[in-house]
Motif scaffolding. Structure first.
Motif, PDB file in Angstrom:
ATOM      1  N   THR A  94       0.748  -1.425   0.025  1.00 53.79           N
ATOM      2  CA  THR A  94      -0.375  -0.032   0.066  1.00 53.79           C
ATOM      3  C   THR A  94       0.948   0.820  -0.062  1.00 53.79           C
ATOM      4  OG1 THR A  94      -1.697   1.584   0.929  1.00 53.79           O
ATOM      5  CG2 THR A  94       0.361   0.382   2.660  1.00 53.79           C
ATOM      6  N   TYR A 101       1.381  -5.366   3.698  1.00 52.71           N
ATOM      7  CA  TYR A 101       0.337  -5.487   5.097  1.00 52.71           C
ATOM      8  C   TYR A 101       0.038  -7.056   4.519  1.00 52.71           C
ATOM      9  CZ  TYR A 101      -2.746  -5.019   0.458  1.00 52.71           C
ATOM     10  OH  TYR A 101      -3.234  -5.621   0.046  1.00 52.71           O
ATOM     11  N   ARG A 113      -7.402  -5.940   1.794  1.00 47.86           N
ATOM     12  CA  ARG A 113      -6.760  -4.887   2.755  1.00 47.86           C
ATOM     13  C   ARG A 113      -7.251  -4.741   4.323  1.00 47.86           C
ATOM     14  NH1 ARG A 113      -5.296   0.361   4.156  1.00 47.86           N
ATOM     15  NH2 ARG A 113      -5.788   1.943   1.844  1.00 47.86           N
ATOM     16  N   ILE A 119     -10.019  -3.399  -1.721  1.00 52.16           N
ATOM     17  CA  ILE A 119      -8.471  -2.420  -1.864  1.00 52.16           C
ATOM     18  C   ILE A 119      -8.440  -1.312  -2.368  1.00 52.16           C
ATOM     19  CG2 ILE A 119      -6.677  -4.563  -1.720  1.00 52.16           C
ATOM     20  CD1 ILE A 119      -7.328  -5.039  -4.450  1.00 52.16           C
ATOM     21  N   THR A 123      -5.457   4.672  -2.140  1.00 53.75           N
ATOM     22  CA  THR A 123      -3.766   4.780  -1.296  1.00 53.75           C
ATOM     23  C   THR A 123      -2.904   3.488  -2.173  1.00 53.75           C
ATOM     24  OG1 THR A 123      -5.854   2.854  -0.492  1.00 53.75           O
ATOM     25  CG2 THR A 123      -5.071   4.824   0.254  1.00 53.75           C
ATOM     26  N   ASP A 125      -3.008   0.722  -3.527  1.00 55.19           N
ATOM     27  CA  ASP A 125      -2.546  -0.680  -3.535  1.00 55.19           C
ATOM     28  C   ASP A 125      -3.041  -2.302  -4.434  1.00 55.19           C
ATOM     29  OD1 ASP A 125      -3.811   0.232  -0.183  1.00 55.19           O
ATOM     30  OD2 ASP A 125      -5.093  -0.529  -0.527  1.00 55.19           O
TER      31      ASP A 125
END
Length: 232
Positions: A94, A101, A113, A119, A123, A125
């Motif tokens: 991320t 993560y 996530r 997700i 961000t 991801d």
């Protein structure tokens, strides 16, 4: 007369071997809602044998183990009760710095996530799934890889999108185009979120079984016999 009998036996050996052992057998494993969420959502299907799953965690990896039993590989020289074990490892990153993560399972078994199993494109991801063969009682089994993937929460009107990176290259997933995508069989797939919020909700894994060396020994011996006879 003896030469004719010899040639006939060799040809019969070739024919018997070719007709009794297929060149390959394909096994397809379908997983819907892969996580240990609501059992009502989780669906495991194999077109050959029975299947069970278990879950574990190692560092930032979620690991799902699939055990296939009573797999019928008689068509390629095996038995009707072969066993196969494989794993799917789930990892993610991320942020611009691609910080790792530990993926989470949503209540419906989807993977992402956050605690809801999502997700986010906002961000940066990513979510990567890697499949590997652990063991098989039949040595001719290989895992071709993921050949289909589906997203949950992929809403057409919100124009959500992601790149699916795999061994064959990159496939663009766009919610107006649907939530299920066919891939060339790949040992891994990385879902790189571009926009929106969604999750990994289903995938299909393809395996192939080919005859073991002992299963094709008669074929080779028959061919060798014919070659030797022709040289005389």
């Amino acid at each position: 007369m003896k030469n004719q009998i010899f040639n006939s036996l060799a040809a019969a050996t070739l024919l018997l071997s070719a007709t009794c052992v297929a060149s390959a057998a394909t096994i397809n494993l379908d997983v819907i809602s892969p996580g240990p969420g609501n059992p009502g959502w989780n669906v495991l299907t194999s077109d050959n044998g029975n299947i069970a799953q278990s879950f574990s965690t190692s560092g930032n990896n979620r690991i799902i183990t699939y055990d296939l039993t009573n797999v019928d590989l008689t068509s390629v020289g095996g038995t009707a009760n072969e066993t196969i074990q494989l794993t799917v490892s789930l990892t993610g990153t991320t942020g611009v710095a691609a910080n790792p993560y530990l993926p989470n399972y949503g209540g419906d078994g989807a993977v992402g996530r956050d605690g809801g199993g999502l997700i986010y494109g906002s961000t940066n991801d990513t979510l990567t799934a890697t499949v590997a063969l652990v063991s098989s009682t039949f040595s001719g089994v290989t895992v071709d890889g993921f050949d289909e993937v589906s997203f949950g929460g992929f809403i057409a009107s919100q124009n959500e999108s992601a790149n699916i990176i795999h061994e064959g290259g990159t496939t663009l997933a766009s919610s107006p185009s649907g939530n299920t995508y066919t891939l060339p069989p790949s040992s891994f797939m990385t879902i790189d979120a571009i926009s929106g919020a969604f999750n990994l909700v289903a995938y299909e894994i393809q395996l192939t079984a080919v005859p073991e060396p002992s299963s094709t020994a008669l074929l080779g011996l028959g061919g060798l016999a014919l070659i030797m006879r022709r040289r005389r």
